[in-house]
Design a protein around this motif. Structure first.
Motif, PDB file in Angstrom:
ATOM      1  N   THR A   1       5.110   5.363 -15.542  1.00  0.00           N
ATOM      2  CA  THR A   1       5.118   5.726 -13.799  1.00  0.00           C
ATOM      3  C   THR A   1       6.198   6.229 -13.703  1.00  0.00           C
ATOM      4  OG1 THR A   1       5.822   3.486 -13.761  1.00  0.00           O
ATOM      5  CG2 THR A   1       3.317   3.739 -14.746  1.00  0.00           C
ATOM      6  N   VAL A   2       5.609   7.139 -12.189  1.00  0.00           N
ATOM      7  CA  VAL A   2       6.626   7.313 -11.651  1.00  0.00           C
ATOM      8  C   VAL A   2       6.139   7.518  -9.453  1.00  0.00           C
ATOM      9  CG1 VAL A   2       7.624   9.420 -10.512  1.00  0.00           C
ATOM     10  CG2 VAL A   2       7.881   8.687 -13.022  1.00  0.00           C
ATOM     11  N   GLU A   3       6.333   6.578  -9.257  1.00  0.00           N
ATOM     12  CA  GLU A   3       6.239   6.522  -7.913  1.00  0.00           C
ATOM     13  C   GLU A   3       6.298   8.208  -6.593  1.00  0.00           C
ATOM     14  OE1 GLU A   3       6.500   4.437  -3.455  1.00  0.00           O
ATOM     15  OE2 GLU A   3       6.489   3.239  -5.308  1.00  0.00           O
ATOM     16  N   SER A   4       5.421   8.708  -6.838  1.00  0.00           N
ATOM     17  CA  SER A   4       5.357  10.179  -5.833  1.00  0.00           C
ATOM     18  C   SER A   4       6.330  10.294  -4.716  1.00  0.00           C
ATOM     19  CB  SER A   4       4.192  11.085  -5.420  1.00  0.00           C
ATOM     20  OG  SER A   4       3.640  11.239  -7.771  1.00  0.00           O
TER      21      SER A   4
ATOM     22  N   LEU B   1       1.138  -1.428  -0.108  1.00  0.00           N
ATOM     23  CA  LEU B   1      -0.090   0.070  -0.177  1.00  0.00           C
ATOM     24  C   LEU B   1       1.030   1.181   0.037  1.00  0.00           C
ATOM     25  CD1 LEU B   1      -2.924  -0.981   2.511  1.00  0.00           C
ATOM     26  CD2 LEU B   1      -3.252  -1.107   0.073  1.00  0.00           C
ATOM     27  N   LEU B   2       0.595   2.167  -0.797  1.00  0.00           N
ATOM     28  CA  LEU B   2       1.195   3.489  -0.844  1.00  0.00           C
ATOM     29  C   LEU B   2       0.608   4.253  -0.113  1.00  0.00           C
ATOM     30  CD1 LEU B   2       1.421   3.712  -4.217  1.00  0.00           C
ATOM     31  CD2 LEU B   2       3.536   3.577  -3.684  1.00  0.00           C
TER      32      LEU B   2
ATOM     33  N   PHE C   1      -1.078   0.930 -11.111  1.00  0.00           N
ATOM     34  CA  PHE C   1      -1.529   2.164  -9.657  1.00  0.00           C
ATOM     35  C   PHE C   1      -1.246   1.195  -8.234  1.00  0.00           C
ATOM     36  CE2 PHE C   1      -3.815   3.769  -5.879  1.00  0.00           C
ATOM     37  CZ  PHE C   1      -3.026   4.145  -5.278  1.00  0.00           C
ATOM     38  N   ALA C   2      -2.386   0.050  -8.621  1.00  0.00           N
ATOM     39  CA  ALA C   2      -2.317  -1.022  -7.697  1.00  0.00           C
ATOM     40  C   ALA C   2      -1.646  -1.750  -7.027  1.00  0.00           C
ATOM     41  CB  ALA C   2      -3.700  -1.748  -8.265  1.00  0.00           C
ATOM     42  N   PHE C   3      -0.488  -2.334  -8.506  1.00  0.00           N
ATOM     43  CA  PHE C   3       0.664  -2.994  -8.583  1.00  0.00           C
ATOM     44  C   PHE C   3       1.835  -1.911  -8.151  1.00  0.00           C
ATOM     45  CE2 PHE C   3      -1.909  -6.245 -10.913  1.00  0.00           C
ATOM     46  CZ  PHE C   3      -1.961  -7.110 -10.270  1.00  0.00           C
ATOM     47  N   ALA C   4       1.644  -0.752  -7.884  1.00  0.00           N
ATOM     48  CA  ALA C   4       3.170   0.411  -7.741  1.00  0.00           C
ATOM     49  C   ALA C   4       3.976  -0.218  -6.060  1.00  0.00           C
ATOM     50  CB  ALA C   4       2.367   1.668  -7.193  1.00  0.00           C
ATOM     51  N   ARG C   5       3.669  -0.950  -5.695  1.00  0.00           N
ATOM     52  CA  ARG C   5       4.485  -1.369  -4.982  1.00  0.00           C
ATOM     53  C   ARG C   5       4.469  -2.568  -5.534  1.00  0.00           C
ATOM     54  NH1 ARG C   5       7.522   0.563  -1.805  1.00  0.00           N
ATOM     55  NH2 ARG C   5       6.584   0.406   0.839  1.00  0.00           N
TER      56      ARG C   5
ATOM     57  N   ARG D   1       0.014 -11.003 -15.884  1.00  0.00           N
ATOM     58  CA  ARG D   1      -1.329 -10.104 -16.986  1.00  0.00           C
ATOM     59  C   ARG D   1      -1.294  -8.546 -16.651  1.00  0.00           C
ATOM     60  NH1 ARG D   1      -5.553 -13.190 -19.098  1.00  0.00           N
ATOM     61  NH2 ARG D   1      -7.681 -12.355 -19.087  1.00  0.00           N
ATOM     62  N   ALA D   2      -1.135  -8.142 -16.103  1.00  0.00           N
ATOM     63  CA  ALA D   2      -1.510  -6.460 -15.679  1.00  0.00           C
ATOM     64  C   ALA D   2      -0.297  -6.150 -16.233  1.00  0.00           C
ATOM     65  CB  ALA D   2      -1.519  -6.059 -14.744  1.00  0.00           C
ATOM     66  N   GLU D   3       0.959  -6.242 -16.281  1.00  0.00           N
ATOM     67  CA  GLU D   3       1.737  -5.629 -16.702  1.00  0.00           C
ATOM     68  C   GLU D   3       1.716  -6.011 -18.471  1.00  0.00           C
ATOM     69  OE1 GLU D   3       5.468  -7.028 -14.947  1.00  0.00           O
ATOM     70  OE2 GLU D   3       5.132  -5.678 -13.138  1.00  0.00           O
TER      71      GLU D   3
END
Length: 236
Positions: free
Chosen positions: A233-236, A31-32, A166-170, A222-224
């Motif tokens: 994408t860039v994680e803030s 979770l972010l 976004f859901a797979f960001a972490r 599959r998502a990727e």
């Protein structure tokens, strides 16, 4: 169409973290987190602007929330009967939990999607299936089309891959878990379009009573394959 295919009753889920969780809440790598209203994720969409995700602010975002959940076709969201104060208090409670987070996704600054992500092992759904390390629950509600018309694209062509990314960001998230109400056929169809694979119908006790849901999963690989090449994408 400004609001379609919401997942159902996201506030069925927040509960006090249970002992014996697969991952301790304080060290979650799924979770972010950030202060209320903080931008925690950003993606540039070539030719279609920028999508950002912000920690939901139950005070500053209340006007958006209240308007969205009271639309006629938002019934499965289950929040229409709440007063503004109760709605704000509900999401203030979500904000206090280390295992359930709510976010407002914006496209070129316009609110478009409410997303809730949560640890399934700290949720009633854990009684309905065998939770794996790396599982992350997902609820989403599209409240607007944003600048889709201006960019000349279909809203879901941007929103869908953005929500997945976004859901797979972490790095700890290996698989998304969806469990829309079995009666909510629009949400089931939308999740399939997102790349989820259904795994039958399950029943479990939620805080609002018995729930019959369609269990669905989307693996990282599959998502990727869906969002790779569409977003930077860039994680803030």
């Amino acid at each position: 169409m400004t609001t379609d295919h919401p997942t159902d009753h996201p506030t069925d889920h927040p509960t006090e973290p249970r002992s014996g969780s697969l991952i301790e809440p304080a060290t979650s790598d799924r979770l972010l987190s950030g202060a209320r209203g903080a931008e925690v994720w950003r993606a540039d969409v070539p030719g279609a602007g920028t999508v950002t995700a912000h920690v939901l602010d139950p005070v500053a975002d209340l006007d958006v929330l209240h308007e969205w959940v009271n639309r006629p076709h938002a019934g499965f969201w289950g929040l229409a009967g709440l007063s503004r104060d109760d709605l704000s208090a509900t999401y203030a409670f979500v904000d206090s939990l280390p295992t359930h987070h709510a976010y407002l996704v914006r496209w070129d600054g316009e609110p478009v999607v409410l997303v809730q992500l949560y640890h399934p092992e700290d949720d009633p759904v854990s009684t309905a299936y065998d939770v794996r390390p790396g599982d992350l629950g997902l609820h989403f509600f599209k409240g607007g089309d944003g600048p889709a018309e201006r960019h000349g694209v279909a809203p879901w062509a941007v929103v869908g891959p953005a929500v997945l990314a976004f859901a797979f960001a972490r790095p700890g998230t290996r698989r998304l878990v969806g469990e829309p109400d079995a009666r909510n056929r629009s949400a089931v169809v939308r999740m399939a379009a997102f790349g989820f694979e259904t795994a039958g119908t399950v029943r479990f006790e939620s805080p609002q009573g018995p729930k019959e849901a369609v269990l669905a999963f989307c693996r990282r690989e599959r998502a990727e394959a869906i969002f790779a090449g569409l977003l930077r994408t860039v994680e803030s």
